[in-house]
Design a protein around this motif. Sequence first.
Motif, PDB file in Angstrom:
ATOM      1  N   GLU A   1       0.827  -1.217   0.000  1.00  0.00           N
ATOM      2  CA  GLU A   1       0.000   0.000   0.000  1.00  0.00           C
ATOM      3  C   GLU A   1       0.858   1.262   0.000  1.00  0.00           C
ATOM      4  OE1 GLU A   1      -3.178   0.509   2.888  1.00  0.00           O
ATOM      5  OE2 GLU A   1      -3.775  -1.571   2.543  1.00  0.00           O
ATOM      6  N   ALA A   2       1.904   1.259   0.816  1.00  0.00           N
ATOM      7  CA  ALA A   2       2.784   2.433   0.888  1.00  0.00           C
ATOM      8  C   ALA A   2       3.471   2.667  -0.461  1.00  0.00           C
ATOM      9  CB  ALA A   2       3.827   2.252   1.994  1.00  0.00           C
ATOM     10  N   CYS A   3       3.914   1.586  -1.104  1.00  0.00           N
ATOM     11  CA  CYS A   3       4.583   1.710  -2.402  1.00  0.00           C
ATOM     12  C   CYS A   3       3.625   2.202  -3.484  1.00  0.00           C
ATOM     13  CB  CYS A   3       5.203   0.380  -2.821  1.00  0.00           C
ATOM     14  SG  CYS A   3       6.719  -0.020  -1.933  1.00  0.00           S
ATOM     15  N   GLU A   4       2.362   1.821  -3.399  1.00  0.00           N
ATOM     16  CA  GLU A   4       1.381   2.247  -4.399  1.00  0.00           C
ATOM     17  C   GLU A   4       1.200   3.766  -4.399  1.00  0.00           C
ATOM     18  OE1 GLU A   4      -1.949  -0.944  -5.362  1.00  0.00           O
ATOM     19  OE2 GLU A   4      -1.783  -0.614  -3.202  1.00  0.00           O
ATOM     20  N   LYS A   5       1.506   4.413  -3.281  1.00  0.00           N
ATOM     21  CA  LYS A   5       1.346   5.873  -3.176  1.00  0.00           C
ATOM     22  C   LYS A   5       2.517   6.639  -3.790  1.00  0.00           C
ATOM     23  CE  LYS A   5      -1.374   5.462   1.019  1.00  0.00           C
ATOM     24  NZ  LYS A   5      -1.333   5.485   2.468  1.00  0.00           N
ATOM     25  N   ILE A   6       3.570   5.918  -4.161  1.00  0.00           N
ATOM     26  CA  ILE A   6       4.757   6.561  -4.720  1.00  0.00           C
ATOM     27  C   ILE A   6       4.522   6.855  -6.201  1.00  0.00           C
ATOM     28  CG2 ILE A   6       7.223   6.265  -5.217  1.00  0.00           C
ATOM     29  CD1 ILE A   6       7.376   4.539  -2.679  1.00  0.00           C
ATOM     30  N   GLU A   7       4.808   8.098  -6.592  1.00  0.00           N
ATOM     31  CA  GLU A   7       4.533   8.534  -7.974  1.00  0.00           C
ATOM     32  C   GLU A   7       5.572   8.011  -8.973  1.00  0.00           C
ATOM     33  OE1 GLU A   7       2.041  11.430  -8.413  1.00  0.00           O
ATOM     34  OE2 GLU A   7       1.412  10.652  -6.473  1.00  0.00           O
ATOM     35  N   ASN A   8       6.840   7.980  -8.565  1.00  0.00           N
ATOM     36  CA  ASN A   8       7.891   7.558  -9.512  1.00  0.00           C
ATOM     37  C   ASN A   8       8.053   6.036  -9.502  1.00  0.00           C
ATOM     38  OD1 ASN A   8       9.434   6.880  -7.248  1.00  0.00           O
ATOM     39  ND2 ASN A   8      10.503   8.832  -7.218  1.00  0.00           N
ATOM     40  N   ASP A   9       9.115   5.553 -10.103  1.00  0.00           N
ATOM     41  CA  ASP A   9       9.326   4.108 -10.209  1.00  0.00           C
ATOM     42  C   ASP A   9      10.122   3.517  -9.048  1.00  0.00           C
ATOM     43  OD1 ASP A   9       7.931   4.045 -12.563  1.00  0.00           O
ATOM     44  OD2 ASP A   9       9.711   4.263 -13.826  1.00  0.00           O
ATOM     45  N   ASP A  10      10.394   4.313  -8.029  1.00  0.00           N
ATOM     46  CA  ASP A  10      11.209   3.833  -6.916  1.00  0.00           C
ATOM     47  C   ASP A  10      10.334   3.099  -5.899  1.00  0.00           C
ATOM     48  OD1 ASP A  10      13.499   3.394  -5.420  1.00  0.00           O
ATOM     49  OD2 ASP A  10      13.272   5.260  -4.296  1.00  0.00           O
ATOM     50  N   LYS A  11       9.818   1.959  -6.319  1.00  0.00           N
ATOM     51  CA  LYS A  11       8.927   1.173  -5.468  1.00  0.00           C
ATOM     52  C   LYS A  11       9.608  -0.149  -5.161  1.00  0.00           C
ATOM     53  CE  LYS A  11       4.972   3.193  -7.822  1.00  0.00           C
ATOM     54  NZ  LYS A  11       3.685   2.960  -8.456  1.00  0.00           N
ATOM     55  N   LYS A  12      10.012  -0.311  -3.918  1.00  0.00           N
ATOM     56  CA  LYS A  12      10.756  -1.518  -3.549  1.00  0.00           C
ATOM     57  C   LYS A  12      10.301  -2.047  -2.200  1.00  0.00           C
ATOM     58  CE  LYS A  12      14.972   0.056  -5.800  1.00  0.00           C
ATOM     59  NZ  LYS A  12      15.766   1.236  -5.547  1.00  0.00           N
ATOM     60  N   ILE A  13      10.277  -3.368  -2.103  1.00  0.00           N
ATOM     61  CA  ILE A  13      10.023  -4.046  -0.832  1.00  0.00           C
ATOM     62  C   ILE A  13      11.114  -5.100  -0.667  1.00  0.00           C
ATOM     63  CG2 ILE A  13       8.470  -5.544   0.475  1.00  0.00           C
ATOM     64  CD1 ILE A  13       6.135  -4.260  -1.079  1.00  0.00           C
ATOM     65  N   PHE A  14      11.742  -5.105   0.506  1.00  0.00           N
ATOM     66  CA  PHE A  14      12.755  -6.112   0.838  1.00  0.00           C
ATOM     67  C   PHE A  14      12.273  -6.883   2.068  1.00  0.00           C
ATOM     68  CE2 PHE A  14      15.198  -2.551  -0.965  1.00  0.00           C
ATOM     69  CZ  PHE A  14      15.815  -3.200  -2.015  1.00  0.00           C
ATOM     70  N   VAL A  15      12.351  -8.199   1.992  1.00  0.00           N
ATOM     71  CA  VAL A  15      12.036  -9.041   3.140  1.00  0.00           C
ATOM     72  C   VAL A  15      13.302  -9.811   3.472  1.00  0.00           C
ATOM     73  CG1 VAL A  15      10.598 -10.902   4.065  1.00  0.00           C
ATOM     74  CG2 VAL A  15       9.622  -9.268   2.423  1.00  0.00           C
ATOM     75  N   GLU A  16      13.735  -9.656   4.704  1.00  0.00           N
ATOM     76  CA  GLU A  16      14.967 -10.312   5.147  1.00  0.00           C
ATOM     77  C   GLU A  16      14.650 -11.169   6.371  1.00  0.00           C
ATOM     78  OE1 GLU A  16      19.493  -8.922   6.354  1.00  0.00           O
ATOM     79  OE2 GLU A  16      17.903  -7.441   6.304  1.00  0.00           O
ATOM     80  N   ILE A  17      15.093 -12.423   6.338  1.00  0.00           N
ATOM     81  CA  ILE A  17      14.935 -13.310   7.490  1.00  0.00           C
ATOM     82  C   ILE A  17      16.293 -13.943   7.757  1.00  0.00           C
ATOM     83  CG2 ILE A  17      13.775 -15.331   8.465  1.00  0.00           C
ATOM     84  CD1 ILE A  17      11.414 -14.764   6.577  1.00  0.00           C
ATOM     85  N   LYS A  18      16.793 -13.727   8.961  1.00  0.00           N
ATOM     86  CA  LYS A  18      18.090 -14.280   9.372  1.00  0.00           C
ATOM     87  C   LYS A  18      17.897 -15.048  10.677  1.00  0.00           C
ATOM     88  CE  LYS A  18      20.433 -12.105   6.179  1.00  0.00           C
ATOM     89  NZ  LYS A  18      20.637 -12.844   4.961  1.00  0.00           N
TER      90      LYS A  18
END
Length: 152
Positions: free
Chosen positions: A60-77
């Motif tokens: 949802e947060a990324c959908e509000k971004i106007e440009n192409d800088d939409k990224k999600i990172f999931v890290e599990i250690k």
Amino acid sequence: ISVGSWTGNRILDLILGQKGEEAEQKGIVFQLDIIPVPEWDLEDSELCSLFGNLIDNAIEACEKIENDDKKIFVEIKKQGQLVFVKIENTINTPPLMKNGRPISNKKDKKNHGYGVKNVDRIINKYEGEIMYQIVNGYFQVCMTFFVLMKIS
């Protein structure tokens, strides 16, 4: 992203695959950095609620971004009996925060905000820790859990 085996937990891998596909369909880069953690003390429904809510919020947060800088990172250690989870996403504007927790900015306040409450409830049940923060233009949710080692 295609459905794969990243964590070794069938339910969690299914959620990550499904949310990854949903993100990529919306033009969001979805990246995983995961070491296998097949045994979680959390019930399947709790894994679904925890990861589902947090990744949905990131999408949802990324959908509000106007440009192409939409990224999600999931890290599990994992280190010993500790599991570290970090879910981070690019943001347009920082979320409203109250007592260190993001609060819903949706117009219908009565029916929203339950996701973070469910996440907090699950974290507390397993005596884990959670922190929400903004680092270098990314909104981060960092969680730490203990996992019990199954002795066979």
